[in-house]
Design a protein around this motif. Structure first.
Motif, PDB file in Angstrom:
ATOM      1  N   ASP A 253       0.833  -1.210   0.000  1.00 33.15           N
ATOM      2  CA  ASP A 253       0.000   0.000   0.000  1.00 33.15           C
ATOM      3  C   ASP A 253       0.863   1.254   0.000  1.00 33.15           C
ATOM      4  O   ASP A 253       0.580   2.215  -0.724  1.00 33.15           O
ATOM      5  CB  ASP A 253      -0.930   0.022   1.215  1.00 33.15           C
ATOM      6  CG  ASP A 253      -2.122  -0.897   1.062  1.00 33.15           C
ATOM      7  OD1 ASP A 253      -2.432  -1.307  -0.078  1.00 33.15           O
ATOM      8  OD2 ASP A 253      -2.745  -1.211   2.092  1.00 33.15           O
TER       9      ASP A 253
ATOM     10  N   ASP B  45       1.016   4.076  -2.859  1.00 29.20           N
ATOM     11  CA  ASP B  45       0.730   5.465  -2.491  1.00 29.20           C
ATOM     12  C   ASP B  45       1.705   6.440  -3.155  1.00 29.20           C
ATOM     13  O   ASP B  45       1.335   7.572  -3.477  1.00 29.20           O
ATOM     14  CB  ASP B  45       0.792   5.657  -0.973  1.00 29.20           C
ATOM     15  CG  ASP B  45      -0.462   5.205  -0.268  1.00 29.20           C
ATOM     16  OD1 ASP B  45      -1.492   4.962  -0.946  1.00 29.20           O
ATOM     17  OD2 ASP B  45      -0.417   5.074   0.977  1.00 29.20           O
TER      18      ASP B  45
ATOM     19  N   HIS C  88       0.319   9.658  -4.849  1.00 26.54           N
ATOM     20  CA  HIS C  88       0.502  10.943  -4.175  1.00 26.54           C
ATOM     21  C   HIS C  88       1.907  11.530  -4.314  1.00 26.54           C
ATOM     22  O   HIS C  88       2.129  12.650  -3.874  1.00 26.54           O
ATOM     23  CB  HIS C  88       0.208  10.792  -2.680  1.00 26.54           C
ATOM     24  CG  HIS C  88      -1.153  10.240  -2.397  1.00 26.54           C
ATOM     25  ND1 HIS C  88      -2.305  10.953  -2.615  1.00 26.54           N
ATOM     26  CD2 HIS C  88      -1.535   9.026  -1.935  1.00 26.54           C
ATOM     27  CE1 HIS C  88      -3.348  10.205  -2.284  1.00 26.54           C
ATOM     28  NE2 HIS C  88      -2.912   9.042  -1.879  1.00 26.54           N
TER      29      HIS C  88
END
Length: 83
Positions: free
Chosen positions: A61, A65, A69
């Protein structure tokens, strides 16, 4: 390893190209298609190098990310940040 990544990236690049109208053999499409595989590889290596103590799903995860982001501003959660 490169051949395996290329074989995996090809169908992803074709899907990206269909959705964007870009050339599936274009550099940008190829990078977009194979970068997540590199992130997953690094998450696995990090997990192994740190004695399998972290939750692998959490590391995956975190790796994904980065694509969503970008890098976290001014912080790192790696071993150097703990000292």
């Amino acid at each position: 390893m490169l051949e395996s990544l290329s074989a995996t990236g090809r169908p992803v690049a074709e899907a990206v190209a269909r959705r964007t109208g870009l050339d599936p053999d274009g550099l940008e499409v190829r990078v977009c298609a194979t970068a997540p595989a590199g992130g997953l590889l690094e998450a696995s290596r990090y997990w192994a190098e740190h004695g399998h103590t972290d939750d692998l799903a959490d590391l995956v995860d975190r790796a994904l990310d980065v694509f969503e982001h970008g890098l976290p501003a001014g912080k790192s959660r790696g071993p150097a940040a703990r000292t």
